[in-house]
Write an enzyme that holds these catalytic residues in place. Structure first.
Site, short mmCIF file in Angstrom:
data_model
loop_
_atom_site.label_atom_id
_atom_site.label_comp_id
_atom_site.label_asym_id
_atom_site.label_seq_id
_atom_site.Cartn_x
_atom_site.Cartn_y
_atom_site.Cartn_z
N SER A 295 0.86 -1.19 0.00
CA SER A 295 0.00 0.00 0.00
C SER A 295 0.89 1.23 0.00
O SER A 295 2.04 1.18 0.42
CB SER A 295 -0.88 0.04 1.25
OG SER A 295 -0.11 0.44 2.38
N ASP A 296 0.35 2.35 -0.48
CA ASP A 296 1.00 3.62 -0.18
C ASP A 296 0.83 3.84 1.33
O ASP A 296 0.01 3.19 1.98
CB ASP A 296 0.40 4.75 -1.01
CG ASP A 296 1.38 5.90 -1.24
OD1 ASP A 296 2.30 6.05 -0.43
OD2 ASP A 296 1.21 6.64 -2.21
N CYS A 297 1.60 4.76 1.88
CA CYS A 297 1.66 4.85 3.34
C CYS A 297 0.36 5.36 3.95
O CYS A 297 -0.10 6.46 3.63
CB CYS A 297 2.85 5.71 3.75
SG CYS A 297 4.40 4.92 3.32
#
Length: 774
Positions: A295-297
């Site tokens: 995932s992106d953060c």
């Protein structure tokens, strides 16, 4: 840096620096000197990785399994498994933007190549590959030196540069999906240790891991109250098929990227990281992706907190793991996965699936093969970071990307014999601005001012503006400096205060009083001035384009650690500029179009002009592919081995269909069928350098068609090459044209089809007709 709270980031970085010492021992598992671990089947190199991973996962407790689902994965001491950090960055050089890399030991810096948008302007796939190779080599050196807790790098960013206001457009290879895909292939192969042609990775063993991001239709960060965390991108099937998805398909199928990052936003209502169709059906099943998905953060937390897509935190965790995501940048999976299992929203087998991908990656990186010093890549050390070869490559990349936009009366190059020079502007004396975002500490820093002073000793400097935003300008003082010099060079444009991650622009003009400063200096100067634009995204500089007192305009992007030297070399003729714009430069009135309108195609009924050179119908400041040289170039079609194509021969079934306009077509889902291979033909183009200077020159071959109904593009790039030519030399180059790839367009259902009708191959002002018949 992404969505992590600022305090959280500072605390983590502070703790990391306190805990970690200047170790020269890289972390690894399966130490042969440790009798407690060397007997584990997951340490036996004679077994296939799949069997080793299965054994390892079977030995983990549920709590240990959950602990490994986040980017900062802790050690498992009883199995001799060290901690691992998934988040490292290497957009245009090894960076300390993530948590995985530290420049606190023998290695203090890394080669800082130009920001990607400028590298893309070279249109040189071999150069892109060499940059990837250098980054991968330096990444492995940092690991071998014990200054890395991870070898998974979250780059490249291959989202199409759809809107000129996007703060992260600077990170991308531009607006063309073909170029973005080719860039991904070259960069990923270089970083991972593959050959330029591909297929060179032995036993799946990687030099470093590259990750294509942000999947998918992510190109808005923070614009007029709309931010990427809650944004729902409404995208047509047609635009997904031929604009947003192709770079990722190339990255997976041809580059064999080992990672993908799913984006924050929703697409048509579904968060990317929770989209089973996107992550599992398309990426894994249709395209054959075999790596890990991050995932992106904090992208998992926002599925519940912001999108309200999941009813509970446990539902959010269940959605992403079932969709096919493997690791969460952030702590959400660590906090809520056990509860999701207890509430029967998730099975332990869903976790095992993710862990299988994660430990497979760590094994492919050689981190479970014993002491890395005796393994492939084990001899790469500090001497290969910031090496002369890499620094020369950074300079070459900057030179070859710089674009000459205007050169009235051959003002440029300036003669080295001039007696005095005035250098004016807020970007003239800042080396930091040149590197753009996601940059680590560069090997060296040379300001444009310092580079120009090496050519002209009598160089006077004036900043002109208080900052790049130019809320205050010292116009009168700058004018006085300009009046006293034989020639004037202005360094203007943008910086990370004007365009960056989480910050989109709201206009397309120069900030503050920059334009007033430029105009006043140009008017006062003895001779026409040179304007150098330092920026990632396009700016409407129509005023400068029209002003006769502005004789030369250069676009320098963010040219990296050697950018100041490269710009000076171009200005004084030690390098002949040959870069071409990888994106359209739109006029300032384009901001009337909402950034949230994701449509690529124009809509004449509403006045919507479309986007990018493929579809945009409005006025342009500079077009995609534009770029001048100190030489004049002319083209001709030497030979084209095909001028007629049959739809029935291209069709895999031998039959064609008709659309609502009674136009015959055939669908093309697989471009590598036997009929598609047979349909390929070559186009040989002659290129004549009629100038006196040698130079690198970018040749762009397009396909055009007169009928642009039903959302067909105005033109589409077929191929590109960067070639060296001597003054007065004529060369010939061959392009392979694949009708199944280059003549197809997406219909409204998102199917790729080839329609009957005439196409034109186009290079420069030359065209060659190709008839597509029933």
């Amino acid at each position: 840096m992404r969505h992590y709270g600022t305090l959280h980031v500072l605390l983590c970085l502070t703790l990391t620096s306190l805990i970690l010492t200047e170790s020269t021992q890289p972390p690894f598992a399966c130490d042969s000197s440790n009798p407690a671990t060397k007997s584990f089947p997951f340490c036996k190199l004679t077994l296939p990785i799949s069997a080793r991973v299965k054994d390892l996962v079977s030995r983990l407790t549920l709590d240990e399994k959950i602990s490994q689902l986040v980017n900062t994965a802790p050690a498992i001491p009883r199995l001799g498994i060290p901690a691992y950090e998934w988040w490292s960055e290497a957009l245009h050089g090894v960076s300390n933007s993530g948590y995985g890399i530290r420049f606190n030991g023998a290695i203090k810096s890394a080669t800082s190549f130009p920001q990607v948008i400028l590298t893309a302007a070279s249109f040189d796939a071999r150069l892109w590959y060499r940059i990837g190779q250098a980054i991968g080599l330096e990444a492995r050196a940092v690991y071998n030196q014990g200054q890395a807790n991870g070898m998974t790098f979250w780059a490249p960013n291959i989202n199409v540069f759809r809107d000129p206001r996007w703060g992260r457009g600077q990170e991308t290879p531009g607006e063309d999906p073909l170029v973005s895909g080719k860039y991904a292939i070259s960069y990923v192969r270089g970083v991972q240790g593959d050959t330029f042609q591909g297929g060179g990775i032995k036993d799946g063993h990687l030099q470093a891991s590259a990750c294509c991001k942000h999947f998918t239709a992510y190109d808005l960060d923070h614009w007029k109250g709309v931010n990427r965390f809650g944004y729902d991108a409404k995208v047509t099937k047609q635009d997904l098929a031929d604009t947003y998805q192709p770079p990722f398909q190339s990255c997976i199928q041809h580059a064999q990227a080992s990672g993908i990052m799913c984006a924050y936003n929703r697409v048509n209502g579904v968060p990317n990281c929770a989209d089973h169709n996107l992550l599992s059906n398309i990426a894994r099943n249709q395209w054959g992706f075999q790596g890990y998905i991050t995932s992106d953060c904090d992208a998992v937390s926002i599925i519940y907190d912001v999108h309200k897509y999941a009813k509970t935190p446990e539902d959010a965790v269940a959605e992403v793991l079932k969709a096919g995501m493997d690791v969460n940048c952030g702590s959400y999976l660590k906090n809520h996965t056990k509860s999701a299992i207890q509430k029967k929203k998730l099975l332990e087998s869903d976790i095992d699936r993710a862990l299988g991908n994660l430990f497979t990656m760590r094994m492919r990186l050689g981190l479970f093969n014993g002491n890395p010093s005796s393994l492939p890549y084990g001899s790469i050390g500090p001497s290969q970071v910031c090496s002369k070869a890499h620094q020369d490559l950074a300079l070459e990349a900057a030179r070859n990307g710089i674009v000459l936009l205007k050169n009235s009366a051959k003002l440029l190059p300036l003669k080295k014999t001039i007696s005095s020079l005035a250098v004016i502007g807020p970007n003239a004396n800042s080396a930091h601005t040149l590197v753009g975002n996601y940059a680590g500490p560069p090997c060296k820093s040379v300001e444009p001012l310092k580079a120009l002073q090496s050519y002209v000793k009598n160089t006077q400097y004036h900043k002109g503006c208080n900052f790049v935003n130019c809320t205050a300008a010292s116009i009168n003082e700058a004018v006085e400096v300009a009046k006293k010099a034989d020639y004037v060079v202005l360094f203007m444009g943008l910086d990370q205060g004007e365009e960056r991650e989480d910050f989109d622009r709201v206009d397309l003009v120069l900030p503050g009083q920059q334009q007033a400063l430029i105009t006043a200096v140009a008017k006062a100067a003895k001779k026409p001035v040179v304007l150098v634009m330092i920026c990632g995204g396009p700016v409407d500089i129509s005023f400068a384009k029209r002003d006769p007192k502005i004789g030369g305009i250069l676009w320098g992007g963010y040219p990296g650690e050697s950018g100041g030297i490269a710009l000076a070399e171009v200005i004084f003729g030690d390098h002949n500029p040959g870069g071409k714009l990888p994106m359209t430069w739109y006029p300032k009135e384009f901001i009337k179009i909402p950034m949230t309108d994701m449509r690529m195609r124009p809509d004449p009924s509403s006045g919507y002009p479309g986007r990018t050179y493929r579809f945009y119908t409005g006025r342009k400041v500079y077009r995609f592919g534009y770029g001048l040289s100190y030489s004049k170039y002319a083209y001709d079609f030497v030979s084209v081995t095909q001028n007629k194509l049959s739809l029935t021969q291209i069709s895999s079934t031998g039959t064609t269909l008709q659309n609502s306009d009674s136009v015959h077509y055939t669908s093309v889902t697989d471009t590598e069928t036997e009929s598609c291979e047979k349909a390929k033909f070559s186009a040989t183009v002659g290129v004549k350098n009629s100038g006196e200077m040698d130079g690198k020159h970018v040749v762009l071959l397009f396909v055009k068609q007169n009928d642009i109904a039903n959302g067909k593009p105005v033109k589409q790039l077929v191929g590109f090459e960067s070639v060296k030519t001597k003054g007065g030399e004529r060369i010939e180059m061959e392009f392979v044209v694949s009708p199944c790839e280059h003549f197809r367009t997406a219909n409204e259902e998102g199917l790729m089809v080839i329609e009957e009708g005439t196409r034109y191959l186009a290079v420069g002002d030359q065209q060659y007709p190709i008839s597509v018949l029933l």
